[in-house]
Design an enzyme around this catalytic site. Structure first.
Site, short mmCIF file in Angstrom:
data_model
loop_
_atom_site.label_atom_id
_atom_site.label_comp_id
_atom_site.label_asym_id
_atom_site.label_seq_id
_atom_site.Cartn_x
_atom_site.Cartn_y
_atom_site.Cartn_z
N ARG A 72 -102.24 -110.46 -9.25
CA ARG A 72 -103.60 -110.54 -9.80
C ARG A 72 -104.10 -111.99 -9.83
NH1 ARG A 72 -106.16 -113.24 -14.39
NH2 ARG A 72 -107.87 -111.94 -15.11
N THR A 129 -106.97 -120.74 -21.13
CA THR A 129 -107.33 -121.51 -19.92
C THR A 129 -108.03 -122.81 -20.26
OG1 THR A 129 -107.59 -119.55 -18.59
CG2 THR A 129 -108.88 -121.45 -17.92
C1 SD4 Z 1 -108.13 -115.29 -16.30
N1 SD4 Z 1 -109.97 -116.51 -17.19
O1 SD4 Z 1 -107.17 -115.41 -15.57
C2 SD4 Z 1 -108.54 -116.46 -17.14
C3 SD4 Z 1 -107.88 -116.36 -18.46
C4 SD4 Z 1 -108.58 -117.14 -19.50
O2 SD4 Z 1 -109.10 -117.63 -21.59
O3 SD4 Z 1 -109.46 -117.90 -19.28
N2 SD4 Z 1 -108.36 -116.95 -20.69
O4 SD4 Z 1 -108.76 -114.24 -16.41
#
Ligand code: SD4
Length: 324
Positions: free
Chosen positions: A210, A182
């Site tokens: 989700r 992310t």
């Molecule tokens: C999530 N926080 O959808 C995001 C994924 C993520 O590093 O940040 N991964 O849970």
């Protein structure tokens, strides 16, 4: 130069004492040089460059963070953001994003499909609707109505990876794959105003429908222009459960430096999850900037890094400190 110093000193003297964070922490950079941009993972390096250029062109902090993270959304080789992001267990790429400015205005989209730049849709939600978040089909219809193009976001490579995953269908939301994930970006401009953006395709092979922390103001991203800004990466469920980014900002409000604030919330998450099954694969990381420009990144486990851009650092990658 003298004028710049004078303006800076004037600014500091006009900030209320409660809005200044503790400057005494020795573990962290305390350079007051702003503007400054930090963003999660190694794709932040290019994203920061784009944002920095926008800022220097006078386009403002909000446009800078929007276009900065769009760089990752547009890149098919970034497998956890936008176009090319890994799909859910049904083979669908679903996107989450949010954006926030120094007036506490914010916008978000969640569970959005077939739109390449969710961050720009989030900005439009913020600027043109009375709402903060649009989700799923409503978000998609809103985007189309506003001129966004519908397109297939599942690349050939992501399709192959999904088909391989299907053979075992072993769901484990591992976060640290290939050291990028992310993108969350925080920016402090030369007037010490704060901006943030966060965008993701979420954890790979998630259940259809989700939604993670990334589009949730207070979880994936939060800022208070009197105090500071924080953003998260990692297992969204753990970040939502603890109101992660909002808590980092609250810790800074209570006098902690960015590094101590990030560490405090990571330790809360650690304590809460030690006896849960997800502990085995849990990773969370936070980045934070305080009102004075101080910054930090901190994660639960080794492997998290963030990109830093300011007048002294031309988009360098910094390894975050970590807990275990
Ligand atoms: C999530 N926080 O959808 C995001 C994924 C993520 O590093 O940040 N991964 O849970």
């Amino acid at each position: 130069m003298i004028r710049r110093k004078f303006l800076k000193n004037t600014l500091y003297s006009t900030l209320s004492a409660s809005s200044l964070v503790n400057l005494s922490n020795k573990n962290n950079s305390i350079s007051k040089d702003v503007p400054r941009i930090i963003s999660t993972w190694n794709h932040g390096v290019n994203a920061n460059k784009v944002a920095w250029e926008k800022l220097n062109n006078g386009e403002g902090g909000l446009t800078a963070v929007e276009f900065g993270v769009r760089d990752s959304e547009n890149d098919p080789n970034e497998r956890s953001v936008g176009y090319g992001g890994l799909p859910d267990r049904d083979g669908k790429v679903t996107l989450d994003a949010c954006i926030m400015d120094s007036n506490n205005d914010c916008g978000a989209v969640s569970f959005l499909q077939n739109i390449k730049n969710p961050i720009s849709v989030a900005r439009l939600v913020m600027e043109t609707t009375p709402h903060i978040m649009l989700s799923g089909k409503g978000a998609y219809d809103f985007a189309i109505k506003n001129g966004f193009k519908s397109q297939i976001l599942l690349t050939e490579q992501s399709k192959i990876d999904w088909e391989n995953w299907l053979k075992k269908s072993d769901y484990k939301p591992v976060i640290n794959i290939e050291n990028h994930d992310t993108i969350s970006m925080l920016l402090i401009d030369s007037d010490h105003n704060l901006f943030g953006a966060c965008t993701t395709s979420g954890t790979a092979w998630k259940m259809h429908g989700r939604v993670g922390d990334s589009p949730i103001i207070g979880a994936g991203l939060f800022l208070d222009n009197e105090v500071g800004a924080a953003a998260a990466t990692g297992l969204g469920e753990a970040v939502i459960r603890t109101a992660g980014s909002a808590m980092v900002v609250e810790c800074m409000r209570n006098g902690m430096s960015p590094i101590d604030a990030c560490k405090e919330v990571v330790q809360r998450i650690s304590k809460l999850h030690k006896d849960r099954p997800e502990w085995e694969y849990l990773q969370v990381g936070f980045i934070a900037i305080s009102k004075n420009g101080d910054y930090a990144g901190y994660s639960l486990k080794k492997g998290f890094n963030y990109a830093l851009t300011d007048n002294e650092n031309d988009s360098i990658l910094v390894d975050a400190k970590y807990s275990v």
